[in-house]
Design a protein around this motif. Structure first.
Motif, PDB file in Angstrom:
ATOM      1  N   MET A 171       0.926  -0.988  -0.064  1.00  0.00           N
ATOM      2  CA  MET A 171       0.054  -0.004   0.027  1.00  0.00           C
ATOM      3  C   MET A 171       0.954   1.377   0.052  1.00  0.00           C
ATOM      4  SD  MET A 171      -3.228  -1.066  -0.026  1.00  0.00           S
ATOM      5  CE  MET A 171      -4.114   0.464   0.588  1.00  0.00           C
ATOM      6  N   PRO A 172       0.500   2.372  -0.828  1.00  0.00           N
ATOM      7  CA  PRO A 172       1.416   3.552  -0.762  1.00  0.00           C
ATOM      8  C   PRO A 172       1.284   4.295   0.531  1.00  0.00           C
ATOM      9  CG  PRO A 172      -0.658   3.943  -2.085  1.00  0.00           C
ATOM     10  CD  PRO A 172      -0.696   2.519  -1.516  1.00  0.00           C
ATOM     11  N   GLU A 173       2.167   5.125   0.571  1.00  0.00           N
ATOM     12  CA  GLU A 173       2.373   5.961   1.855  1.00  0.00           C
ATOM     13  C   GLU A 173       1.222   6.752   2.002  1.00  0.00           C
ATOM     14  OE1 GLU A 173       5.150   9.587   3.560  1.00  0.00           O
ATOM     15  OE2 GLU A 173       5.710   8.435   1.890  1.00  0.00           O
ATOM     16  N   ALA A 174       0.619   6.920   3.141  1.00  0.00           N
ATOM     17  CA  ALA A 174      -0.460   7.711   3.371  1.00  0.00           C
ATOM     18  C   ALA A 174      -0.295   9.202   3.794  1.00  0.00           C
ATOM     19  CB  ALA A 174      -1.446   6.938   4.747  1.00  0.00           C
ATOM     20  N   GLY A 175       0.845   9.699   3.246  1.00  0.00           N
ATOM     21  CA  GLY A 175       1.002  11.018   3.572  1.00  0.00           C
ATOM     22  C   GLY A 175       0.256  11.874   2.783  1.00  0.00           C
ATOM     23  N   PRO A 176       0.504  13.337   3.105  1.00  0.00           N
ATOM     24  CA  PRO A 176      -0.155  14.550   2.472  1.00  0.00           C
ATOM     25  C   PRO A 176      -0.256  14.342   0.782  1.00  0.00           C
ATOM     26  CG  PRO A 176       1.650  15.289   3.639  1.00  0.00           C
ATOM     27  CD  PRO A 176       1.495  13.714   3.870  1.00  0.00           C
TER      28      PRO A 176
ATOM     29  N   ASP B  42      -9.848  -1.459   0.958  1.00  0.00           N
ATOM     30  CA  ASP B  42      -8.489  -1.316   1.545  1.00  0.00           C
ATOM     31  C   ASP B  42      -8.273  -2.715   2.278  1.00  0.00           C
ATOM     32  OD1 ASP B  42     -10.788  -0.635   3.138  1.00  0.00           O
ATOM     33  OD2 ASP B  42      -9.499   0.576   4.589  1.00  0.00           O
ATOM     34  N   ILE B  43      -9.258  -3.203   3.191  1.00  0.00           N
ATOM     35  CA  ILE B  43      -9.144  -4.664   3.897  1.00  0.00           C
ATOM     36  C   ILE B  43      -8.703  -5.628   3.018  1.00  0.00           C
ATOM     37  CG2 ILE B  43      -9.932  -5.904   5.356  1.00  0.00           C
ATOM     38  CD1 ILE B  43     -11.669  -3.723   6.228  1.00  0.00           C
ATOM     39  N   HIS B  44      -9.424  -5.621   1.829  1.00  0.00           N
ATOM     40  CA  HIS B  44      -9.113  -6.927   0.852  1.00  0.00           C
ATOM     41  C   HIS B  44      -7.865  -6.535   0.235  1.00  0.00           C
ATOM     42  CE1 HIS B  44      -9.720  -9.291  -2.610  1.00  0.00           C
ATOM     43  NE2 HIS B  44      -9.384  -8.280  -3.436  1.00  0.00           N
ATOM     44  N   LEU B  45      -7.471  -5.511  -0.011  1.00  0.00           N
ATOM     45  CA  LEU B  45      -6.128  -5.259  -0.677  1.00  0.00           C
ATOM     46  C   LEU B  45      -5.118  -5.798   0.350  1.00  0.00           C
ATOM     47  CD1 LEU B  45      -6.415  -1.862  -2.550  1.00  0.00           C
ATOM     48  CD2 LEU B  45      -6.414  -4.138  -3.234  1.00  0.00           C
ATOM     49  N   SER B  46      -5.130  -5.297   1.713  1.00  0.00           N
ATOM     50  CA  SER B  46      -4.301  -5.608   2.811  1.00  0.00           C
ATOM     51  C   SER B  46      -3.954  -7.175   3.067  1.00  0.00           C
ATOM     52  CB  SER B  46      -4.574  -4.892   4.301  1.00  0.00           C
ATOM     53  OG  SER B  46      -5.831  -5.332   4.464  1.00  0.00           O
TER      54      SER B  46
ATOM     55  N   ALA C 270       0.359 -12.305  -1.783  1.00  0.00           N
ATOM     56  CA  ALA C 270       1.508 -11.248  -2.581  1.00  0.00           C
ATOM     57  C   ALA C 270       1.710 -12.016  -4.011  1.00  0.00           C
ATOM     58  CB  ALA C 270       2.856 -11.697  -2.034  1.00  0.00           C
ATOM     59  N   GLY C 271       1.952 -11.198  -5.012  1.00  0.00           N
ATOM     60  CA  GLY C 271       2.059 -11.354  -6.429  1.00  0.00           C
ATOM     61  C   GLY C 271       0.665 -11.519  -7.130  1.00  0.00           C
ATOM     62  N   MET C 272      -0.269 -11.172  -6.211  1.00  0.00           N
ATOM     63  CA  MET C 272      -1.540 -11.137  -7.215  1.00  0.00           C
ATOM     64  C   MET C 272      -1.755 -10.284  -8.167  1.00  0.00           C
ATOM     65  SD  MET C 272      -5.427 -11.670  -5.352  1.00  0.00           S
ATOM     66  CE  MET C 272      -6.702 -12.232  -6.259  1.00  0.00           C
ATOM     67  N   PRO C 273      -1.984 -10.442  -9.371  1.00  0.00           N
ATOM     68  CA  PRO C 273      -2.092  -9.508 -10.708  1.00  0.00           C
ATOM     69  C   PRO C 273      -3.145  -8.194 -10.066  1.00  0.00           C
ATOM     70  CG  PRO C 273      -2.527 -11.619 -11.278  1.00  0.00           C
ATOM     71  CD  PRO C 273      -2.640 -11.985  -9.881  1.00  0.00           C
ATOM     72  N   PRO C 274      -2.785  -6.965 -10.413  1.00  0.00           N
ATOM     73  CA  PRO C 274      -3.613  -5.887 -10.157  1.00  0.00           C
ATOM     74  C   PRO C 274      -5.082  -5.995 -10.524  1.00  0.00           C
ATOM     75  CG  PRO C 274      -1.689  -5.183 -10.817  1.00  0.00           C
ATOM     76  CD  PRO C 274      -1.542  -6.575 -11.094  1.00  0.00           C
TER      77      PRO C 274
END
Length: 281
Positions: free
Chosen positions: A1-6, A261-265, A269-273
């Motif tokens: 997951m990407p950084e949750a910054g501003p 978001d829960i599903h992605l977390s 690993a390695g699952m196609p986008p």
């Protein structure tokens, strides 16, 4: 997951209204090389298509408004056609914008070549539904306030096709369903985004033409050409931002209402986008 910054385009959590509007601009800024040239070509084509209708309606640049209401019917039809072309352009731009938003959510930036590549992008389904969405918006616009309903409900058609991987007919139903969730939050935000950028477009389009005229840079007989190019330039940016807004709003709605978001977390690993973001059939 990407950084949750501003500065994250999609930090993987429910966003506020201001954050969603900012996310759309950030997404365009990151993919300007892919989205803006396509938006400019489509916006210029739209202006050329509307030009004979404007002549028939008797409107003049820069605001293309009528001086009286004696011939209101041609002008009303012109507005309807304009609403239809806007919807179709935003839908077409939504194809690469949606894939760019998906990449941002998954933590990688898609290249321009990848976004414009037809393989796996479902351009065929997008082009198939585009005239149908345009016809629906034309009819809704001619009915007046029904435009708000049509525009509000059809924002997620392209994201449903491209990301959710559903069929064309189901994409229409899913778009309306997502728009009406959480008391119509997505529907209201899509209309809000359009109105915000409509105000910006009018200000920039009118201001650009007026500024050039004041400086004496609009020669006699060139007013229509200058106004056409000015509106094409302004609309290109607005349409690209609105397509990006549809993309981030779709993903944010899925995070808010479907637990994306829960599903992605929890995904292996390695699952196609494509498999990560597709909805269950």
């Amino acid at each position: 997951m990407p950084e949750a910054g501003p500065t994250a385009v999609l930090p993987g959590r429910p966003l506020t209204v201001g954050e969603l509007l900012d996310s759309a601009v950030l997404l365009l800024r990151g993919q300007v090389a892919a989205l803006l040239p396509l938006a400019a070509a489509l916006a210029l084509g739209e202006q050329l298509l509307l030009l004979p209708l404007r002549t028939a309606a008797g409107v003049d640049p820069p605001l293309w408004w009528i001086s009286g209401f004696n011939d209101f019917a041609p002008f009303w039809f012109l507005l309807g056609v304009g609403a239809a072309t806007e919807a179709m352009i935003i839908m077409l731009l939504g194809n690469p914008a949606t894939r760019a938003a998906a990449g941002a959510l998954l933590g990688h930036r898609a290249t321009t070549r990848r976004l414009l590549r037809p393989t796996g992008a479902r351009w065929g389904a997008t082009a198939l539904l585009c005239p149908l969405v345009g016809a629906a918006m034309l009819l809704a616009s001619l009915l007046g306030p029904a435009w708000f309903v049509g525009f509000a409900l059809l924002g997620a058609v392209t994201p449903a096709l491209v990301l959710d991987r559903v069929g064309p007919l189901r994409a229409l139903a899913r778009s309306a369903t997502l728009a009406l969730r959480v008391d119509g939050r997505a529907a209201a935000l899509r209309v809000l985004g359009y109105l915000v950028w409509w105000i910006i477009r009018v200000g920039l389009g009118w201001g650009l033409f007026t500024g050039l005229s004041t400086l004496g840079l609009v020669a006699s007989g060139w007013a229509v050409t200058v106004a056409t190019l000015a509106w094409a330039a302004v609309n290109a940016v607005a349409y690209a931002v609105l397509a990006c807004l549809d993309a981030v709003l779709h993903l944010e709605t899925r995070i808010r209402t479907e637990g994306l978001d829960i599903h992605l977390s929890r995904a292996p690993a390695g699952m196609p986008p494509a498999a990560l973001l597709a909805v269950r059939r």
